[in-house]
Write an enzyme that holds these catalytic residues in place. Structure first.
Site, mmCIF file in Angstrom:
data_model
loop_
_atom_site.group_PDB
_atom_site.id
_atom_site.type_symbol
_atom_site.label_atom_id
_atom_site.label_comp_id
_atom_site.label_asym_id
_atom_site.label_seq_id
_atom_site.Cartn_x
_atom_site.Cartn_y
_atom_site.Cartn_z
ATOM 1 N N GLY A 35 0.871 -1.163 0.000
ATOM 2 C CA GLY A 35 0.000 0.000 0.000
ATOM 3 C C GLY A 35 0.904 1.207 0.000
ATOM 4 O O GLY A 35 2.117 1.080 -0.215
ATOM 5 N N GLY A 63 3.346 3.061 1.325
ATOM 6 C CA GLY A 63 4.253 2.844 2.446
ATOM 7 C C GLY A 63 5.130 4.027 2.785
ATOM 8 O O GLY A 63 5.701 4.074 3.879
ATOM 9 N N LYS A 108 5.770 11.429 -1.772
ATOM 10 C CA LYS A 108 6.732 10.331 -1.687
ATOM 11 C C LYS A 108 7.820 10.769 -0.714
ATOM 12 O O LYS A 108 8.405 11.841 -0.873
ATOM 13 C CB LYS A 108 7.328 10.025 -3.057
ATOM 14 C CG LYS A 108 8.251 8.812 -3.074
ATOM 15 C CD LYS A 108 8.716 8.514 -4.491
ATOM 16 C CE LYS A 108 9.576 7.255 -4.546
ATOM 17 N NZ LYS A 108 10.005 6.942 -5.943
ATOM 18 N N GLY A 116 9.943 5.095 5.375
ATOM 19 C CA GLY A 116 8.989 5.992 4.739
ATOM 20 C C GLY A 116 9.607 7.246 4.157
ATOM 21 O O GLY A 116 8.887 8.183 3.811
ATOM 22 N N ARG A 130 3.854 14.793 -6.037
ATOM 23 C CA ARG A 130 3.524 14.538 -7.441
ATOM 24 C C ARG A 130 2.138 15.087 -7.760
ATOM 25 O O ARG A 130 1.223 15.009 -6.938
ATOM 26 C CB ARG A 130 3.466 13.039 -7.741
ATOM 27 C CG ARG A 130 4.730 12.251 -7.607
ATOM 28 C CD ARG A 130 4.440 10.825 -8.063
ATOM 29 N NE ARG A 130 5.602 9.968 -7.999
ATOM 30 C CZ ARG A 130 5.724 8.938 -7.185
ATOM 31 N NH1 ARG A 130 4.736 8.633 -6.352
ATOM 32 N NH2 ARG A 130 6.809 8.199 -7.201
ATOM 33 N N ARG A 189 -4.560 2.699 -8.692
ATOM 34 C CA ARG A 189 -3.695 1.746 -9.382
ATOM 35 C C ARG A 189 -4.450 0.468 -9.763
ATOM 36 O O ARG A 189 -5.509 0.175 -9.213
ATOM 37 C CB ARG A 189 -2.514 1.382 -8.477
ATOM 38 C CG ARG A 189 -1.785 2.589 -7.898
ATOM 39 C CD ARG A 189 -1.031 2.225 -6.630
ATOM 40 N NE ARG A 189 -0.552 3.422 -5.928
ATOM 41 C CZ ARG A 189 0.720 3.798 -5.857
ATOM 42 N NH1 ARG A 189 1.654 3.057 -6.421
ATOM 43 N NH2 ARG A 189 1.058 4.891 -5.218
ATOM 44 N N ASP A 194 1.116 -2.513 -9.115
ATOM 45 C CA ASP A 194 0.914 -1.401 -8.176
ATOM 46 C C ASP A 194 1.587 -0.123 -8.671
ATOM 47 O O ASP A 194 1.444 0.930 -8.034
ATOM 48 C CB ASP A 194 1.432 -1.773 -6.780
ATOM 49 C CG ASP A 194 2.891 -2.183 -6.792
ATOM 50 O OD1 ASP A 194 3.214 -3.170 -7.472
ATOM 51 O OD2 ASP A 194 3.719 -1.518 -6.136
ATOM 52 N N ASN A 195 2.311 -0.197 -9.796
ATOM 53 C CA ASN A 195 2.959 0.988 -10.366
ATOM 54 C C ASN A 195 2.291 1.444 -11.661
ATOM 55 O O ASN A 195 2.842 2.283 -12.376
ATOM 56 C CB ASN A 195 4.437 0.705 -10.663
ATOM 57 C CG ASN A 195 5.260 0.575 -9.400
ATOM 58 O OD1 ASN A 195 4.897 1.129 -8.372
ATOM 59 N ND2 ASN A 195 6.344 -0.156 -9.458
ATOM 60 N N ASP A 234 6.011 6.908 -10.587
ATOM 61 C CA ASP A 234 6.818 6.136 -9.646
ATOM 62 C C ASP A 234 8.127 5.682 -10.289
ATOM 63 O O ASP A 234 8.279 4.534 -10.685
ATOM 64 C CB ASP A 234 6.031 4.947 -9.098
ATOM 65 C CG ASP A 234 6.579 4.502 -7.737
ATOM 66 O OD1 ASP A 234 7.453 5.197 -7.200
ATOM 67 O OD2 ASP A 234 6.139 3.458 -7.227
#
Length: 466
Positions: free
Chosen positions: A97, A99, A120, A133, A186, A193, A261-262, A271
């Site tokens: 998820g 993170g 991010k 993180g 971003r 996703r 997931d990307n 990403d």
């Protein structure tokens, strides 16, 4: 669908519009940003801040929102770490998820699109596992370069909106440590996703899946136009994925980690970890040092996106029949081929006349580029102008075939822009990325990065034909 590069950003007013909460509490978890010892503004996107009404913020106001993450007016409070699953190098992982990031804000842009601001490196979340993180400053600099270059080359991409150095020293196992830290924001049309759908399918939550499909169609694709919304959404997403794959190839770009997931539901690249641009038309060129099998190498990126679409289709079977999904999947190779020839012609500055007519030109170009006598950037620079080049690099039989095809084409790009008067094309290979970073790491010299962004934007204007 004809390829249309993004127009120059235009100014708009700030209009908060929180929609993600319509999906309920299972879409994400409320989180707080980390407290950082320093807040040094290193990059502010002065093209895209105006599109969402934030260009009038002074530096302290900017740092207040994008370094300390105090909420924007009438926006998310607190932010949400989104939940998802994903296939990572084709191994299913249910323990992921957001993170080291969260969805910070939603608003309308200059085209009235719903836009997301997400972070991010903003600290730990329930999905951080054992990670801290955080984001390295080098990672943030690399993402600025990737997004600026891809935008200029006509790739639908997230925009690096802000980069703030945070004054911590981070330990990383895959680069010299300790290293400087940063937090990045971003801007993207969506951060939903493929893995978001995979998680909901794994939980067998039909109600949430219906609501997510409706959310995506409503806010990203102009609303449902049929009585089969899941199938309609999948068809739209497959078209976008084909266009993304095609634009990666004509840009000579290798993303490196095309996991489910990307990949987002709007077909925007995002990403950027171990990305690279391949200098030559090298099918097996890889970006990630850990991609030992070449799963996500240059030539296999269309296959990777096709495979990821199959996983999205599998998730959508929770609420719809499989046959129409399979039909769309079977149409992907043709859709990709059409997008690839269109985008290739666009970068060459010639009018696309349809897949079957364009195909001989593009095939001839690929066969010539396979000789590796000239870089991808040099090739498009030389042939993208009004006059056909007369150069030793293009004397082979393969290039003669290509030149004959080009001679038949209608040129549709003016070459008056200063970019075409340069001695060399704008490129972004790994050696230059490392040189830019070395200036920052050694001397805190940000001028090479600033100059490179300026050069990239000049190229982008030229490619748009301004």
């Amino acid at each position: 669908m004809p390829y249309i590069p993004q127009a120059e950003p235009a100014k708009s007013s700030y209009r908060a519009d929180i929609k993600i909460t319509d999906l309920g509490e299972k879409i994400g978890d409320p989180v707080s940003a980390a407290l950082f010892p320093e807040h040094i503004l290193r990059f502010r996107n002065d093209r895209w801040d105006q599109t969402i009404g934030l260009s009038d913020l002074n530096e302290e106001e900017w740092l207040n929102h994008f370094g300390r993450f105090n909420p924007l007016p009438d926006n998310l409070n607190p932010p949400l770490a989104l939940r998802y699953h994903g296939h990572q190098f084709r191994n299913y992982n249910p323990d992921i998820g957001d993170g080291r990031g969260f969805l910070f804000a939603q608003m309308r842009d200059h085209e009235n699109r719903l836009m997301d601001l997400a972070t991010k490196g903003s600290g730990t979340t329930p999905w951080s596992r054992s990670g801290d993180g955080k984001l390295t400053l080098k990672g943030g600099v690399r993402e600025i370069l990737a997004t600026e270059m891809l935008e200029a080359l006509g790739v639908e991409t997230s925009k690096t909106f802000s980069l703030v150095e945070t004054g911590e020293e981070l330990e990383r196992g895959d680069e010299p440590s300790p290293t400087r830290s940063a937090v990045m924001t971003r801007l993207s049309h969506s951060h939903i996703r493929f893995g978001t759908f995979q998680r909901i399918a794994a939980e067998r939550n039909e109600d949430l899946m219906h609501r997510l499909v409706d959310y995506c169609l409503t806010h990203f694709y102009g609303g449902a136009k049929t009585d089969n919304p899941a199938i309609e959404l999948f068809h739209n997403v497959a078209t976008k994925a084909a266009q993304l794959a095609a634009s990666y190839m004509t840009a000579g770009f290798v993303h490196g980690v095309l996991n489910t997931d990307n990949i987002n539901i709007t077909g925007e690249s995002f990403d950027y970890g171990p990305w690279r641009f391949t200098p030559y038309w090298e099918p097996g060129f890889t970006a990630a040092y850990f991609d030992h099998e070449g799963l996500y190498c240059f030539a296999r990126q269309p296959e990777a996106l096709h495979w990821n679409l199959a996983q999205l289709a599998s998730a959508l079977r929770l609420i719809c029949d499989s046959d129409p999904l399979v039909a769309t999947l079977e149409g992907f190779p043709r859709s990709y081929g059409e997008a690839f020839t269109e985008h290739f012609c666009w970068r060459l500055g010639v009018k696309s006349e349809g897949f079957d007519i364009d195909k001989p030109l593009v095939v001839a170009a690929e066969q010539a580029l396979n000789l590796k006598s000239v870089t991808i950037d040099q090739f498009f620079f030389d042939w993208g102008q009004d006059a056909l080049p007369d150069d030793q690099n293009y004397k082979s039989d393969e290039f003669k075939v290509f030149a004959n095809e080009m001679a038949k084409r209608i040129r549709n790009r003016p070459s008056k822009n200063d970019y075409w008067q340069s001695d060399l094309p704008c490129s972004l290979h790994i050696e230059e990325v490392e040189t830019i970073w070395e200036a920052i790491a050694t001397d805190d010299d940000w001028q090479p990065l600033t100059r490179k962004v300026e050069q990239i934007r000049i190229m982008g204007q030229a490619l748009r034909g301004l």
